[in-house]
Design a protein around this motif. Structure first.
Motif, PDB file in Angstrom:
ATOM      1  N   LEU A  97       0.843  -1.391  -0.062  1.00  0.00           N
ATOM      2  CA  LEU A  97       0.343  -0.092   0.217  1.00  0.00           C
ATOM      3  C   LEU A  97       1.394   1.033   0.049  1.00  0.00           C
ATOM      4  O   LEU A  97       0.294   2.057  -0.725  1.00  0.00           O
ATOM      5  N   ASP A  98       1.990   1.324   0.989  1.00  0.00           N
ATOM      6  CA  ASP A  98       2.421   2.423   1.128  1.00  0.00           C
ATOM      7  C   ASP A  98       3.012   2.440  -0.565  1.00  0.00           C
ATOM      8  O   ASP A  98       3.129   3.792  -0.897  1.00  0.00           O
ATOM      9  N   ALA A  99       3.872   1.696  -1.261  1.00  0.00           N
ATOM     10  CA  ALA A  99       4.414   2.013  -3.038  1.00  0.00           C
ATOM     11  C   ALA A  99       3.295   2.891  -3.535  1.00  0.00           C
ATOM     12  O   ALA A  99       4.069   3.637  -4.093  1.00  0.00           O
ATOM     13  N   LEU A 100       2.760   1.405  -3.166  1.00  0.00           N
ATOM     14  CA  LEU A 100       1.268   2.665  -4.598  1.00  0.00           C
ATOM     15  C   LEU A 100       1.058   3.752  -4.376  1.00  0.00           C
ATOM     16  O   LEU A 100       0.756   4.902  -5.276  1.00  0.00           O
ATOM     17  N   TYR A 127      -8.034  -7.978   0.178  1.00  0.00           N
ATOM     18  CA  TYR A 127      -6.847  -7.292   1.759  1.00  0.00           C
ATOM     19  C   TYR A 127      -6.497  -5.910   0.618  1.00  0.00           C
ATOM     20  O   TYR A 127      -6.434  -4.959   1.537  1.00  0.00           O
ATOM     21  N   LEU A 128      -5.837  -5.815  -0.240  1.00  0.00           N
ATOM     22  CA  LEU A 128      -4.524  -5.239  -0.210  1.00  0.00           C
ATOM     23  C   LEU A 128      -5.947  -3.460  -1.000  1.00  0.00           C
ATOM     24  O   LEU A 128      -6.016  -2.707  -0.826  1.00  0.00           O
ATOM     25  N   ALA A 129      -6.631  -3.979  -1.727  1.00  0.00           N
ATOM     26  CA  ALA A 129      -7.800  -3.002  -2.321  1.00  0.00           C
ATOM     27  C   ALA A 129      -8.674  -2.642  -0.783  1.00  0.00           C
ATOM     28  O   ALA A 129      -9.255  -1.097  -0.783  1.00  0.00           O
ATOM     29  N   ARG A 133      -8.612   0.963  -0.477  1.00  0.00           N
ATOM     30  CA  ARG A 133      -9.804   1.936  -0.061  1.00  0.00           C
ATOM     31  C   ARG A 133     -10.688   3.178   1.255  1.00  0.00           C
ATOM     32  O   ARG A 133     -10.408   4.172   1.235  1.00  0.00           O
ATOM     33  N   ASP A 134      -9.404   2.615   2.426  1.00  0.00           N
ATOM     34  CA  ASP A 134      -9.991   3.048   3.624  1.00  0.00           C
ATOM     35  C   ASP A 134      -8.547   3.624   3.936  1.00  0.00           C
ATOM     36  O   ASP A 134      -8.572   4.909   4.137  1.00  0.00           O
ATOM     37  N   ALA A 135      -7.838   3.967   2.418  1.00  0.00           N
ATOM     38  CA  ALA A 135      -6.311   5.225   2.845  1.00  0.00           C
ATOM     39  C   ALA A 135      -7.218   6.246   1.760  1.00  0.00           C
ATOM     40  O   ALA A 135      -6.834   7.365   1.787  1.00  0.00           O
ATOM     41  N   THR A 136      -8.056   5.766   0.362  1.00  0.00           N
ATOM     42  CA  THR A 136      -7.766   7.133   0.045  1.00  0.00           C
ATOM     43  C   THR A 136      -9.346   7.619   0.180  1.00  0.00           C
ATOM     44  O   THR A 136      -9.734   8.567  -1.146  1.00  0.00           O
ATOM     45  N   GLN A 211     -17.215  -2.607  -6.670  1.00  0.00           N
ATOM     46  CA  GLN A 211     -16.446  -1.095  -8.136  1.00  0.00           C
ATOM     47  C   GLN A 211     -16.499  -0.401  -6.812  1.00  0.00           C
ATOM     48  O   GLN A 211     -15.090   0.893  -7.320  1.00  0.00           O
ATOM     49  N   SER A 212     -17.258  -0.563  -5.402  1.00  0.00           N
ATOM     50  CA  SER A 212     -16.390  -0.120  -4.289  1.00  0.00           C
ATOM     51  C   SER A 212     -14.115  -0.029  -3.395  1.00  0.00           C
ATOM     52  O   SER A 212     -14.123   0.778  -3.223  1.00  0.00           O
ATOM     53  N   LEU A 213     -14.309  -1.189  -4.543  1.00  0.00           N
ATOM     54  CA  LEU A 213     -12.910  -1.868  -3.718  1.00  0.00           C
ATOM     55  C   LEU A 213     -12.048  -1.980  -5.323  1.00  0.00           C
ATOM     56  O   LEU A 213     -10.634  -1.567  -5.257  1.00  0.00           O
ATOM     57  N   ILE A 214     -11.866  -2.196  -6.075  1.00  0.00           N
ATOM     58  CA  ILE A 214     -11.475  -2.098  -7.659  1.00  0.00           C
ATOM     59  C   ILE A 214     -12.058  -1.534  -8.366  1.00  0.00           C
ATOM     60  O   ILE A 214     -13.325  -1.870  -8.814  1.00  0.00           O
TER      61      ILE A 214
END
Length: 284
Positions: A97-100, A127-129, A133-136, A211-214
Motif C-alpha cells: 500500500l505504501d509503495a502504491l 485485502y489490498l483493495a 479504499r480505507d486510505a484514499t 466497484q467500491s474496492l476495485i
C-alpha cells in the motif's frame, strides 16, 4: 525472510528489495518525472508458491515491461489459516500500500496492472483493495487485471489438496499432516457455522466484483482450465459473468489440459501474448 518461503532465492529475487517477509520490489529503473505515467505491476502469487517458478513470471514481466516497477507478493498457508485476522492482513500488505501511495501524484499515481494467481493471490488482492479504499476513499485503480486459475468456491477437500502440494514427500508425514489439516479446517468450519459467518470464498468473490474496492469498467481477463483439480472452471465462468454484468470489460481464456496455475507452462507463447495485450491496455 519468513520461514514460510525460505529456500534457495533465485537471482531475480536477490536483486529486488525486500519490503516485508514475503514482499519483493523491483523499483523503477529511473525515477518517474512529474508528468510521467509510470506502470506498476503487482503480482500476487498463489498460496505457498515456490520461489523459483514465481521468479520466472517476474523475469518475463521484466522483459515485457522493462521500465515498470514490479511488486511481488507471496501468500503462505499461515496467512490463510493462522494470521488471518483483518489486522494481521492489513499489516502484511502495508508495504505494498505504501509503495502504491508513493506514486499517487497529480491525482493519478500512474498505471496499475494486477496479476492474481489462485484464491490465495485473489484473497491478498481483496485485502489490498480494502486497505487502499480505507486510505484514499477510492477503489484500487487497476487499469487491467489478469485473474489466473481463480476465483473458486473452496471446499475442505480442495483446501487440503492445495495445502498438500507443500507437504513433504515422505508418505507418513503426508498422512499425519493431512489429518492435522482436516482437523483444523473442521474446527474453523464449526466456528464459522456457530458464528454464522459466511465462508471466506464468498468475501473473496464478492470483493473482486465490488466497484467500491476495485475500479470498474476496465479490462479483466480470466485464465483457467477445465482440467484444474483445485478450482472448478464453472465457478470461474460464473464469476466472470457477474463481473461483466457489473461493468467490467471481461475476456476469458480457457487452456486445454493445463493444471492449476500451470497455463504458462502448458502454452507459454499463448500465455504471454495474453499478458502483453493486457499490459498494452494498462499503459494506454
Amino acid at each position: 525472510m519468513s520461514s514460510d518461503i525460505q529456500n534457495s532465492i533465485p537471482p531475480i529475487l536477490s536483486s529486488m528489495v525486500q519490503l516485508g517477509p514475503a514482499i519483493f520490489l523491483k523499483d523503477f529503473p529511473q525515477a518517474p518525472q512529474k508528468h510521467d505515467k509510470p506502470l506498476t505491476i503487482v503480482l500476487l502469487f498463489w498460496m505457498n508458491a515456490p520461489l523459483r517458478p514465481a521468479a520466472k513470471y517476474i523475469s518475463e514481466y521484466g522483459q515485457l515491461a522493462p521500465d515498470a516497477r514490479i511488486i511481488a507478493i507471496f501468500t503462505s498457508a499461515s496467512d490463510f489459516f493462522i494470521r488471518n485476522s483483518d489486522g494481521a492482513q492489513r499489516r502484511r500488505i502495508t508495504p505494498v500500500l505504501d509503495a502504491l501511495l508513493s506514486t499517487a501524484k497529480d491525482g493519478d499515481g500512474g498505471s496499475l496492472y494486477v496479476h492474481a494467481f489462485s484464491n490465495g493471490g485473489c484473497t491478498t488482492l481483496r485485502y489490498l483493495a480494502v486497505a487502499y479504499r480505507d486510505a484514499t476513499g477510492k477503489p484500487l485503480p487497476a487499469n487491467a487485471m489478469l485473474i489466473d486459475s481463480a476465483p473458486g468456491i473452496t471446499s475442505m477437500s480442495r483446501a487440503v489438496k492445495a495445502l498438500s502440494y507443500s507437504f513433504p514427500r515422505f508418505f507418513l508425514w503426508r498422512v499425519l499432516l493431512s489429518t492435522a489439516v482436516w482437523g483444523w479446517l473442521l474446527v474453523l468450519a464449526t466456528l464459522g457455522w456457530l458464528s454464522r459467518r459466511k465462508h471466506p470464498s464468498y468475501f473473496l468473490r464478492e470483493g473482486l466484483n465490488d466497484q467500491s474496492l476495485i475500479r470498474g469498467k476496465v479490462e479483466r481477463c480470466y485464465v483457467y482450465s477445465k482440467e484444474d483439480d483445485l478450482i472448478y472452471w464453472k465457478d470461474v465462468e460464473e464469476h466472470a459473468g457477474q463481473a461483466r454484468a457489473r461493468g467490467w470489460n471481461v475476456s476469458r481464456e480457457v487452456f486445454e489440459d493445463s493444471p492449476h496455475v500451470g497455463h504458462m507452462r502448458t502454452d507459454p507463447q499463448r500465455y504471454w501474448k495474453i499478458v502483453a495485450r493486457l499490459l498494452k491496455i494498462a499503459m494506454a
